[in-house]
Design an enzyme around this catalytic site. Structure first.
Site, PDB file in Angstrom:
ATOM      1  N   GLY A  73      40.001  41.226  37.677  1.00 19.19           N
ATOM      2  CA  GLY A  73      41.026  41.879  38.485  1.00 19.19           C
ATOM      3  C   GLY A  73      40.613  43.256  38.979  1.00 19.19           C
ATOM      4  O   GLY A  73      40.880  43.622  40.132  1.00 19.19           O
ATOM      5  N   THR A  74      39.961  44.022  38.139  1.00 18.83           N
ATOM      6  CA  THR A  74      39.583  45.391  38.511  1.00 18.83           C
ATOM      7  C   THR A  74      38.646  45.370  39.717  1.00 18.83           C
ATOM      8  O   THR A  74      38.846  46.099  40.692  1.00 18.83           O
ATOM      9  CB  THR A  74      38.909  46.100  37.316  1.00 18.83           C
ATOM     10  OG1 THR A  74      39.859  46.137  36.248  1.00 18.83           O
ATOM     11  CG2 THR A  74      38.476  47.503  37.662  1.00 18.83           C
ATOM     12  N   ASN A 152      52.721  44.764  35.888  1.00 17.52           N
ATOM     13  CA  ASN A 152      52.178  44.378  34.586  1.00 17.52           C
ATOM     14  C   ASN A 152      52.906  45.000  33.395  1.00 17.52           C
ATOM     15  O   ASN A 152      52.764  44.530  32.277  1.00 17.52           O
ATOM     16  CB  ASN A 152      50.685  44.728  34.496  1.00 17.52           C
ATOM     17  CG  ASN A 152      50.390  46.135  34.933  1.00 17.52           C
ATOM     18  OD1 ASN A 152      50.687  46.522  36.066  1.00 17.52           O
ATOM     19  ND2 ASN A 152      49.830  46.918  34.042  1.00 17.52           N
ATOM     20  N   SER A 200      42.578  37.300  37.923  1.00 16.29           N
ATOM     21  CA  SER A 200      41.724  37.519  36.749  1.00 16.29           C
ATOM     22  C   SER A 200      41.947  36.389  35.749  1.00 16.29           C
ATOM     23  O   SER A 200      43.083  36.155  35.321  1.00 16.29           O
ATOM     24  CB  SER A 200      42.095  38.862  36.118  1.00 16.29           C
ATOM     25  OG  SER A 200      41.369  39.053  34.943  1.00 16.29           O
ATOM     26  N   ALA A 201      40.852  35.718  35.356  1.00 18.85           N
ATOM     27  CA  ALA A 201      40.987  34.505  34.539  1.00 18.85           C
ATOM     28  C   ALA A 201      41.604  34.747  33.162  1.00 18.85           C
ATOM     29  O   ALA A 201      42.331  33.900  32.649  1.00 18.85           O
ATOM     30  CB  ALA A 201      39.610  33.855  34.377  1.00 18.85           C
ATOM     31  N   HIS A 202      41.326  35.910  32.552  1.00 17.96           N
ATOM     32  CA  HIS A 202      41.786  36.077  31.166  1.00 17.96           C
ATOM     33  C   HIS A 202      43.297  36.260  31.056  1.00 17.96           C
ATOM     34  O   HIS A 202      43.833  36.270  29.939  1.00 17.96           O
ATOM     35  CB  HIS A 202      41.026  37.201  30.454  1.00 17.96           C
ATOM     36  CG  HIS A 202      41.402  38.598  30.845  1.00 17.96           C
ATOM     37  ND1 HIS A 202      42.197  39.385  30.049  1.00 17.96           N
ATOM     38  CD2 HIS A 202      41.080  39.353  31.917  1.00 17.96           C
ATOM     39  CE1 HIS A 202      42.340  40.582  30.628  1.00 17.96           C
ATOM     40  NE2 HIS A 202      41.658  40.576  31.763  1.00 17.96           N
ATOM     41  N   THR A 238      23.879  37.173  40.375  1.00 16.16           N
ATOM     42  CA  THR A 238      23.752  35.788  39.914  1.00 16.16           C
ATOM     43  C   THR A 238      25.098  35.276  39.419  1.00 16.16           C
ATOM     44  O   THR A 238      25.777  35.955  38.642  1.00 16.16           O
ATOM     45  CB  THR A 238      22.693  35.712  38.791  1.00 16.16           C
ATOM     46  OG1 THR A 238      21.486  36.240  39.326  1.00 16.16           O
ATOM     47  CG2 THR A 238      22.480  34.291  38.301  1.00 16.16           C
ATOM     48  N   CYS A 325      49.771  57.752  23.239  1.00 15.90           N
ATOM     49  CA  CYS A 325      49.569  59.048  22.592  1.00 15.90           C
ATOM     50  C   CYS A 325      48.172  59.545  22.887  1.00 15.90           C
ATOM     51  O   CYS A 325      47.214  58.799  22.746  1.00 15.90           O
ATOM     52  CB  CYS A 325      49.693  58.883  21.091  1.00 15.90           C
ATOM     53  SG  CYS A 325      51.351  59.138  20.519  1.00 15.90           S
TER      54      CYS A 325
HETATM   55  N1  PLP Z   1      45.826  44.293  37.843  1.00 17.60           N
HETATM   56  C1  PLP Z   1      46.820  44.066  36.983  1.00 17.60           C
HETATM   57  C2  PLP Z   1      48.222  43.955  37.481  1.00 17.60           C
HETATM   58  C3  PLP Z   1      46.546  43.939  35.620  1.00 17.60           C
HETATM   59  O1  PLP Z   1      47.544  43.730  34.762  1.00 17.60           O
HETATM   60  C4  PLP Z   1      45.202  44.056  35.175  1.00 17.60           C
HETATM   61  C5  PLP Z   1      44.877  43.972  33.736  1.00 17.60           C
HETATM   62  O2  PLP Z   1      45.685  44.264  32.887  1.00 17.60           O
HETATM   63  C6  PLP Z   1      44.198  44.269  36.138  1.00 17.60           C
HETATM   64  C7  PLP Z   1      44.542  44.385  37.458  1.00 17.60           C
HETATM   65  C8  PLP Z   1      42.760  44.364  35.732  1.00 17.60           C
HETATM   66  O3  PLP Z   1      42.246  43.084  35.488  1.00 17.60           O
HETATM   67  P1  PLP Z   1      40.894  42.866  34.645  1.00 17.60           P
HETATM   68  O4  PLP Z   1      41.244  43.114  33.222  1.00 17.60           O
HETATM   69  O5  PLP Z   1      40.506  41.458  34.901  1.00 17.60           O
HETATM   70  O6  PLP Z   1      39.888  43.814  35.181  1.00 17.60           O
END
Ligand code: PLP
Length: 374
Positions: A73-74, A152, A200-202, A238, A325
């Protein structure tokens, strides 16, 4: 003896699906060839990539050529934001919201430093970006509007189709970060009309470190990683065949069981809320009425979210907080600030995120422990 955990932090990550795991193994062991090589040993991994791409595309009603594999996702968010900004010298502005994931917010900050203007829409108190807020901000200079599919931390689902149509009517592109939503609610990119979508797969029972960016055919976007010609020259490196295969299997399985999982998770969610009410616990649920299944952000005014988390942890229950914190201070999350949560409520916020493998027993245990610790 292995300690038994009640895992209720599925918005942070999810357990790998067994079938996805099994499907990954041959690509790590026997069939380890580089999918981009021309010899016959690479034929199988190449075919596996093509099949995974087609299967993922089918799950969101896209065409296979519109799926670009990334590390998650990032990276997908970084690419969508930066790749759009850098692709059109005549339209330089981006619009996003103040409660996006940091992958979007930090990418926007990075392009701002390079002189690209960014505007940040504020959500309502229940966590919605209103179409009229976008209408009031969009200009002829807007290149991209990026609004997440669902938040999220508080789970609020955004009016993506409407927002996208506003962006298009002003000649801008529309990107949505669907990292939390995909695999949990139905997503049809053609129906929504979005130009880009991050995944994002996880977050849907696939492996970590793999994801994709959907890029609608014809969308002009700068390449993200320069190097080899993988992903048609847009994202060099790759290919991670095993993880891509695992991602495709996990997504297909979640999409096939979408309605059944949805019902199950919604019923657990309702049970938890009912139990907390009947225990007389005073709380506020964040995120309004239209939230992702199982994503439950609860504020307990006057309580300490960190302390609640640690007490739940002592009982083997995993959840998140809405505040972190650091050495000097407790920092309220940018999402709770954006929805203007009352400070005392924000400090007492936890996020419980239920998944398809949570049970009635899990929920009963969570509510019983919460009842004791609050
Ligand atoms: N975007 C959202 C809304 C998320 O909740 C997250 C991860 O928590 C990400 C992006 C980032 O995804 P990744 O962990 O696959 O880099």
């Amino acid at each position: 003896m292995v300690k038994r955990y009640i895992y209720a932090d599925n918005a942070a990550t999810t357990k790998l699906d067994d079938e996805a795991y099994e499907a990954m193994l041959p690509w790590l062991r026997e069939n380890y060839g580089n999918a981009s090589q021309p010899y016959s040993f690479s034929r199988e991994p190449k075919k596996a990539l093509a099949e995974a791409r087609a299967s993922i595309a089918a799950c969101i009603n896209a065409d296979p050529e519109e799926i670009f594999f990334t590390s998650g996702g990032t990276e997908s968010d970084n690419w969508a934001i930066k790749g759009s900004a850098f692709s059109d010298p005549d339209h330089r502005a981006t619009i996003t919201s103040s409660f996006e994931h940091h992958a979007v917010l930090r990418s926007c900050e990075a392009i701002e430093k390079l002189g690209y203007p960014v505007a940040y829409l504020q959500p309502t108190a229940d966590g919605t970006i209103l179409p009229e807020a976008l209408e009031g901000c969009i200009t002829a200079n807007t290149r991209l509007v990026s609004i997440m599919f669902a938040n999220n931390e508080i789970g609020s689902i955004q009016p993506v189709k409407q927002l996208c149509s506003i962006a298009h009517s002003h000649g801008a592109l529309f990107h949505t970060d669907a990292v939390q939503a995909l695999g949990h609610i139905k997503i049809d990119v053609k129906d929504l009309g979005v130009d880009m979508l991050s995944a994002s797969a996880h977050k849907f029972n696939g492996p970590k470190g793999i994801g994709f960016l959907y890029v609608r055919k014809g969308t002009r976007i700068a390449s993200y990683a320069d190097g080899g010609s993988q992903e048609r020259g847009f994202r060099a490196g790759t290919e991670n065949v095993a993880s891509i295969v695992g991602m495709a299997v996990a997504l297909k399985r979640n999409c096939e069981a979408l309605e059944c999982n949805f019902e199950h998770i919604r019923s657990l969610e309702a049970r938890l809320i009912k139990k907390l009410f009947s225990a007389g616990i005073s709380f506020v649920r964040n995120g309004g009425k239209n939230t992702l299944p199982g994503l439950i952000s609860l504020s307990f005014p006057g309580k300490d979210g960190e302390a609640i988390l640690h007490r739940l942890d002592l009982k083997g229950i995993c959840v998140s907080t809405g505040a972190a914190c650091n050495s000097e201070d407790t920092e309220i999350s940018h999402v709770l600030k954006a929805i203007r949560a009352d400070e005392s409520a924000a400090l007492g916020t936890i996020r419980i995120s239920l998944g398809k493998w949570n049970t009635v027993e899990d929920v009963d245990e969570i509510s019983a422990v919460l009842n004791k610790v609050l």
